[in-house]
Scaffold this motif. Structure first.
Motif: not given
Length: 401
Positions: A288-291, A308-312, A354-355
């Motif tokens: 998820v950090k790479v995403a 990042t998870l929230w943004e996706m 999306e990730m």
């Protein structure tokens, strides 16, 4: 026996940056060795000074035993051994390891419960939040160390049960006298592990590596792959990713490259070496950090996993539910817990897709557009979460080579 002579002399050596560096042994190996010695003492009534165990990674660990103690209680028929206690000094080899020099203690006692039960004592952290290797409420003794303890102590119990007056089971308690103070210098409190250190390790071995040495090791692995005529690099950050590829896709470790946190450098390196594609397989906690655009996934470069998870997820979340979802996700400590939140909102699958899309886009960008990129992301206990469209074809091509 002094602490100066308490470290093992059986560790293997590796060459890094022209230096001969000694491998160490994980806290999991230390716990298993101490528990094995204590169980042997409980069975025989004799003090143990050294014990040998096989590590999951292969090397044998000849551990020197400290503070060996046989504890007895008075019974109507006389005094009886009810528990034994041993310690092993944690030796991280030439790797900078905050737990090196820590006493890992095991106390093994008689139990009416069949088999081997394991718990943590003083200085061993307790899990308070979901998504970690162990459930909430359990001692932070990870799965592989638990297996090592159970297997080694179990052998002694079975040997004992071939004799007379054997117990039904043995109870093992692992502790670390300085664990609580040491844990304050680690990420344990942030992760929701309170009260001490974690007992860790997947191979039982600590590999001494500098950043430069890691990058050069990645390069060497890729050169070997290129020399074998491979078109694609199959990469994983660490042992969990390699195990996933082996267990779920029958891909031998020799066909994959371990890249640690150096995702961006590895992709650029693969492009420079003339590979056509790059597949990155790993746990969501890393990928998820790479995403999110992080070419290096080490925590020292920041941690925006939940953001990042929230943004996706926000891309797919109805406007009226966004604030509630944002709060729930940002309150999570571990990504597996955040996945449960997304699942409860019906957004896990779309967010995962999306990730994968963002991971592949970033890999292509870091390669300067020279590589085709694919990914496979898994979650807790090696459950595949998502794969990009061409991931399976890339793996097949690698296996057929």
């Amino acid at each position: 026996m002094t602490e100066q002579t308490a470290f093992t002399d059986t560790a293997e050596y590796v060459e890094k940056d022209g230096k001969r560096l000694r491998r160490g042994f994980t806290t999991g190996s230390c716990a298993a060795a101490a528990a094995t010695a204590a169980a042997q003492m409980l069975m025989t009534g004799e003090i143990v000074e050294m014990v040998q165990i096989q590590t999951p990674g292969g090397p044998v660990y000849n551990a020197q035993i400290l503070d060996a103690e046989i504890l007895e209680k008075a019974w109507p028929s006389g005094r009886k051994r009810t528990s034994c206690r041993c310690a092993v000094l944690k030796d991280g080899g030439d790797d900078p390891d905050i737990t090196t020099g820590t006493r890992i203690v095991a106390e093994v006692s008689l139990s009416d419960e069949p088999g081997i039960t394991i718990d943590g004592g003083a200085g061993i952290g307790r899990v308070t939040k979901p998504g970690l290797d162990q459930p909430v409420g359990q001692a932070a003794i990870n799965r592989i160390p638990r297996q090592m303890i159970a297997e080694n102590v179990g052998k002694i119990l079975r040997e004992w049960q071939n004799m007379r007056n054997a117990p039904k089971g043995l109870h093992v308690v692992i502790s670390a006298p300085d664990g609580e103070a040491i844990a304050e210098k680690t990420f344990n409190p942030k992760l929701g592990i309170v009260g001490g250190i974690s007992i860790l390790g997947t191979t039982g071995i600590v590999e001494p590596m500098s950043d430069r040495a890691i990058v050069e090791t990645i390069r060497a692995q890729m050169r070997v792959q290129k020399a074998q005529g491979r078109r694609y690099v199959i990469a994983a950050p660490g042992n969990y990713g390699l195990a996933f590829l082996q267990e779920q896709h029958n891909l031998d470790e020799s066909n994959a490259v371990q890249i640690s946190n150096f995702v961006g450098e590895a992709v650029e390196m693969a492009a420079d070496l003339g590979f056509e594609g790059f597949l990155l397989a790993g746990h969501i906690g890393k990928l998820v950090k790479v995403a999110g655009g992080a070419p290096n996934t080490h925590s020292k470069y920041g941690d925006r996993r939940m953001e990042t998870l929230w943004e996706m997820a926000a891309v797919f979340c109805p406007e009226e539910n966004r604030e509630s979802l944002r709060k729930e996700i940002l309150e999570c400590v571990m990504t597996d817990a955040a996945l449960e939140v997304l699942d409860s909102h019906g957004l896990k699958e779309k967010t995962a897709q999306e990730m994968a899309r963002r991971i592949c886009a970033n890999l292509v960008q870091w390669s300067g557009g020279r590589l085709r990129a694919e990914t496979i992301v898994f979650s807790h206990q090696n459950r595949e979460l998502v794969r990009s469209q061409g991931a399976e074809e890339m793996i097949r091509a690698c296996m057929e080579r």
